[in-house]
Write an enzyme that holds these catalytic residues in place. Structure first.
Site, PDB file in Angstrom:
ATOM      1  N   LYS A 117       0.857  -1.191   0.000  1.00 35.44           N
ATOM      2  CA  LYS A 117       0.000   0.000   0.000  1.00 35.44           C
ATOM      3  C   LYS A 117       0.884   1.229   0.000  1.00 35.44           C
ATOM      4  CE  LYS A 117      -4.468   0.914   0.417  1.00 35.44           C
ATOM      5  NZ  LYS A 117      -5.540  -0.035   0.114  1.00 35.44           N
TER       6      LYS A 117
HETATM    7  N1  GLU Z   1      -7.220   0.333  -3.082  1.00 35.87           N
HETATM    8  C1  GLU Z   1      -8.033  -0.807  -3.296  1.00 35.87           C
HETATM    9  C2  GLU Z   1      -8.046  -1.703  -2.060  1.00 35.87           C
HETATM   10  O1  GLU Z   1      -7.826  -1.260  -0.972  1.00 35.87           O
HETATM   11  C3  GLU Z   1      -7.675  -1.530  -4.579  1.00 35.87           C
HETATM   12  C4  GLU Z   1      -6.312  -2.159  -4.603  1.00 35.87           C
HETATM   13  C5  GLU Z   1      -5.934  -2.707  -5.961  1.00 35.87           C
HETATM   14  O2  GLU Z   1      -6.750  -2.733  -6.859  1.00 35.87           O
HETATM   15  O3  GLU Z   1      -4.771  -3.120  -6.079  1.00 35.87           O
HETATM   16  O4  GLU Z   1      -8.358  -2.853  -2.132  1.00 35.87           O
END
Ligand code: GLU
Length: 478
Positions: free
Chosen positions: A109
């Site tokens: 993240k």
């Molecule tokens: N930000 C989204 C999540 O927390 C999508 C992550 C992604 O598609 O890699 O799942």
């Protein structure tokens, strides 16, 4: 609004506590429990951008929680509250989420401390490209190692800038487009990605409602039709979830909570009208067809069948958990319920569909987009017309029978048109997402109902996910 109380653990500690609850019920080899729990690495970068005649310094992060599968995956968020604790908690959730819905990724993240509302488009592009540059040159954005996606405060626009930045820095990489997902369609994106997380929430609820035993655990029965729903946060996820549940499943959206207060109407709110109002006026205040409450957090405590926290983490915490009346909570946001609140709600018998499952629609469709980019072809392009031609053969044959049998047998009027159409990319994406959400739910509920020592879906989800991560470590010889 309803900040976690001072005596509550941080977001990362909260995730660890939930993890610990689950591993206590598992039989992992010594030391593996610790290896899976810790975040492998967090990169912090401070960089300057010349804006409005002076250099402004920004701080960004990319946390990599687990590389048991690569690339690692997870969004990039733009918000002032971003810090190391938050990105590490979110990266850990990505590891478990990807394992639970069987997308072949580790967890990561990223985040940048910035308030996007303070900058115009050109300034945001400079900031985003500079942050991307810092991550790309360290392989923290890379199609085979680390693939970001949208999150809070980011969307298609930012993903297109990141993809372009990567392509500029890697001019001979034929897979450059797969370095990031959530791109616009014309920049290598996939149909249905924008709505994917909200759609996933809808599919998750539909699956929940297919199981009478699960509904009974929450004190619910029947279908989604007529169920009273309160949504917190009408951003991309909350808006799509509310809209689909209302338009396609007949749920009644009785409450919408936003930054500047909440709207409540027992008879139901018009989701699109509220969304338009927010876009035009910057908040819900003044919206005509509802009761407005300046203290939005209070509406979280209104009676309803389903509560959908779809905004920030920690909004249901020790300060309000006791007052929550919803029978079922589905965590469309990441970490909206703190570990302490989770305990209170569990004791009260509230059923919680946990974040790592409930909001996995986004990463699932990201997976489809990544595969599409690597295969360099749109889903359905090869088979669609062939499928239609084969269907045409069946239709011709049925029409021949229809004629021969006279009134004794007739084709129903819309059959031909419905049956003839081959699936396009959007239909295939929806089908893949629906299948993923159903299968993942079933794997959680098997543990939930199959083990006497597991009494909630969150612990079940952790057990399924950790078991899969442990298996891939074992396969690597660790
Ligand atoms: N930000 C989204 C999540 O927390 C999508 C992550 C992604 O598609 O890699 O799942």
């Amino acid at each position: 609004m309803n900040k976690p109380m001072a005596n509550e653990p941080t977001f990362r500690e909260s995730v660890d506590l939930m993890y610990n609850r689950a591993v206590a019920l598992m039989d992992l080899p010594p030391g593996l429990e610790q290896k899976i729990r810790v975040c492998n690495a967090t990169y912090t970068v401070r960089f300057g951008v010349r804006l409005r005649g002076q250099i402004q310094t920004f701080t960004g992060y990319r946390a990599v929680h687990s590389e048991h599968m690569e690339p690692v995956k997870g969004g990039i968020r733009f918000a002032m509250a971003v810090d190391q604790d938050e990105v590490e908690a979110l990266a850990a959730l990505m590891t478990y989420k990807c394992a639970l819905v069987e997308t072949p990724f580790g967890g990561s993240k990223g985040g940048l401390c910035v308030d996007p509302r303070l900058y115009d488009e050109q300034e945001m592009e400079m900031i985003t490209r500079r942050f991307a540059y810092e991550l790309i040159k360290r392989d923290l954005i890379n199609p085979s190692q680390n693939v970001p996606a949208p999150d809070m405060g980011t969307g298609e626009r930012e993903m297109a800038w990141i993809a372009d930045q990567y392509a500029r820095m890697n001019t001979t990489d034929i897979n450059a487009k797969a370095c990031v997902t959530g791109k616009p369609l014309n920049a290598g994106g996939i149909s249905g990605r924008v709505e994917a997380t909200g759609r996933g929430v809808q599919y998750a609820l539909r699956e929940f409602f297919r199981h009478p035993e699960d509904k009974a655990a929450a004190g619910l029965d029947g279908s989604l039709e007529g169920k009273r729903v309160i949504v917190q946060g009408l951003g991309n996820v909350g808006y799509h979830a509310a809209k689909f549940l209302h338009d396609e499943d007949g749920a009644i959206i009785t409450g919408i909570i936003e930054r500047d207060g909440a709207l409540f109407n027992e008879a139901g709110l018009d989701v699109d009208a509220v969304r338009d109002w927010i876009v035009k006026h910057g908040g819900v205040s003044g919206y005509p067809d509802a009761n407005h409450s300046a203290e939005g957090g209070k509406v979280l405590e209104e009676a309803c069948d389903i509560l959908i926290p779809a905004a920030l983490e920690g909004v249901i915490n020790l300060s309000n958990a006791d007052n929550i009346k919803a029978k079922l909570i589905i965590e469309a946001a990441n970490g909206p319920v703190t570990a302490g609140a989770d305990e209170i709600l569990r004791t009260k018998g509230t059923v919680i569909i946990p974040d790592m499952y409930a909001n996995a629609g986004g990463v699932t469709v990201s997976y489809f987009e990544w595969v599409k980019n690597l295969s360099h072809i749109r889903f359905g392009r090869m088979q669609r017309r062939q499928e239609e031609a084969r269907h045409q053969l069946v239709v011709n044959e049925l029409e021949r029978l229809d004629e021969a049998m006279g009134d004794a047998w007739n084709l129903s009027p819309s059959f031909k048109q419905r049956y003839l159409r081959g699936a396009d990319e959007l239909e295939l994406v929806r089908s893949g997402l629906d299948d993923t959400m159903r299968i993942a739910y079933q794997s959680m509920r098997e543990v939930w109902h199959g083990r006497t020592d597991v009494t909630d879906l969150r612990t079940a989800a952790y057990i399924v996910a950790i078991d899969r991560v442990a298996k891939s470590y074992r396969a690597k010889g660790l």
